[in-house]
Scaffold this motif. Structure first.
Motif, PDB file in Angstrom:
ATOM      1  N   TYR A  79      -4.083   2.307  -2.410  1.00 30.68           N
ATOM      2  CA  TYR A  79      -3.878   3.647  -1.857  1.00 30.68           C
ATOM      3  C   TYR A  79      -4.617   3.749  -0.531  1.00 30.68           C
ATOM      4  O   TYR A  79      -5.741   3.284  -0.382  1.00 30.68           O
ATOM      5  CB  TYR A  79      -4.411   4.729  -2.797  1.00 30.68           C
ATOM      6  CG  TYR A  79      -4.294   6.115  -2.192  1.00 30.68           C
ATOM      7  CD1 TYR A  79      -3.074   6.782  -2.171  1.00 30.68           C
ATOM      8  CD2 TYR A  79      -5.399   6.731  -1.596  1.00 30.68           C
ATOM      9  CE1 TYR A  79      -2.951   8.039  -1.577  1.00 30.68           C
ATOM     10  CE2 TYR A  79      -5.299   7.982  -1.004  1.00 30.68           C
ATOM     11  CZ  TYR A  79      -4.061   8.626  -0.993  1.00 30.68           C
ATOM     12  OH  TYR A  79      -3.942   9.862  -0.414  1.00 30.68           O
TER      13      TYR A  79
ATOM     14  N   SER B   8       0.837  -1.194   0.000  1.00 30.04           N
ATOM     15  CA  SER B   8       0.000   0.000   0.000  1.00 30.04           C
ATOM     16  C   SER B   8       0.873   1.245   0.000  1.00 30.04           C
ATOM     17  O   SER B   8       2.088   1.173   0.177  1.00 30.04           O
ATOM     18  CB  SER B   8      -0.936   0.007   1.221  1.00 30.04           C
ATOM     19  OG  SER B   8      -0.185   0.034   2.424  1.00 30.04           O
TER      20      SER B   8
ATOM     21  N   ASN C 280       0.604   5.936   0.536  1.00 28.43           N
ATOM     22  CA  ASN C 280      -0.145   7.185   0.661  1.00 28.43           C
ATOM     23  C   ASN C 280       0.652   8.279  -0.042  1.00 28.43           C
ATOM     24  O   ASN C 280       1.496   7.981  -0.887  1.00 28.43           O
ATOM     25  CB  ASN C 280      -0.451   7.506   2.132  1.00 28.43           C
ATOM     26  CG  ASN C 280       0.795   7.459   3.000  1.00 28.43           C
ATOM     27  OD1 ASN C 280       1.814   8.055   2.662  1.00 28.43           O
ATOM     28  ND2 ASN C 280       0.725   6.728   4.110  1.00 28.43           N
TER      29      ASN C 280
END
Length: 217
Positions: free
Chosen positions: A104, A52, A54
């Motif tokens: 995300y 993942s 950000n």
């Protein structure tokens, strides 16, 4: 780490491409859990997944498994994108993350900080001079050398009689060519056998780590 680089190369996100854009990937933390070490001549699988990301952090997982699927070790890692000219963390570029098809998330992981050495604790110290061959494509010391410095300061009899079980290592500042490095360790041999490490240059605290060990039988 070679497995992650192989994946990046297959997706066209090569070191050369990232560098040409003026950036470089930098690791900020590893959380390692070792169940057992591979045996000599044992065939193993090295697996990685870009889990993942950000706006500023990328999270990647690694596994080492036996041929029949037994998990031997797992590592969770945090990466950031470094602007090479400003030497600052940059926002993750879509063209550098989209090919991985990772999730995300707005969440920023709060991983535990490694324990730090207290001023009055008994420590072992070794000093090193950074060589040209210690430098990687980002023009700072390759992360693998921090492990070398941390393990090298431990007594030989400790390393012969113990095996690494867990490690939490956090990179704080870059170390550069010709820097003078001091590796320090505090050893705790109580209910949990633990070592606490730090890597410092003359200018800054660059890396901290906390290791848990088991006794070899």
């Amino acid at each position: 780490m070679l497995a992650s680089q192989d994946q990046s190369n297959e997706l066209g996100i090569t070191v050369k491409k990232v560098n040409e854009l003026g950036y470089g990937w930098v690791i900020t933390q590893h959380m390692i859990d070792i169940k057992r070490l591979p045996q000599i001549y044992e065939r193993i699988n090295v697996i990685t997944e870009a889990a993942s990301y950000n706006r500023y952090f990328c999270y990647r997982d690694f596994w080492i498994t036996s041929e029949d699927g037994e998990e031997l070790a797992k590592m969770h890692s945090v990466f950031v994108l470094m602007d090479q000219s400003k030497r600052k963390i940059a926002r993750i570029l879509p063209e550098l993350i989209d090919p991985y098809a990772s999730e995300y998330t707005k969440k920023i992981e709060r991983l535990p900080e490694p324990e730090k050495i207290v001023a009055d604790e008994q420590v072992r110290i070794k000093k090193y001079q950074v060589r040209f061959m210690d430098i990687d494509s980002n023009q700072h010391v390759n992360n693998a050398h921090y492990f070398d410095w941390m393990m090298d300061v431990l007594p030989a009899d400790f390393l012969m009689s113990h095996s690494l079980k867990k490690m939490n290592i956090k990179y704080k500042q870059e170390v550069h060519y010709d820097d003078k490095v001091k590796s320090s360790v505090h050893i705790e041999e109580e209910e949990v056998i633990k070592t606490v490490h730090q890597i410092k240059t003359e200018q800054a605290l660059c890396c901290t780590a906390e290791c848990e060990w088991k006794t070899n039988h």
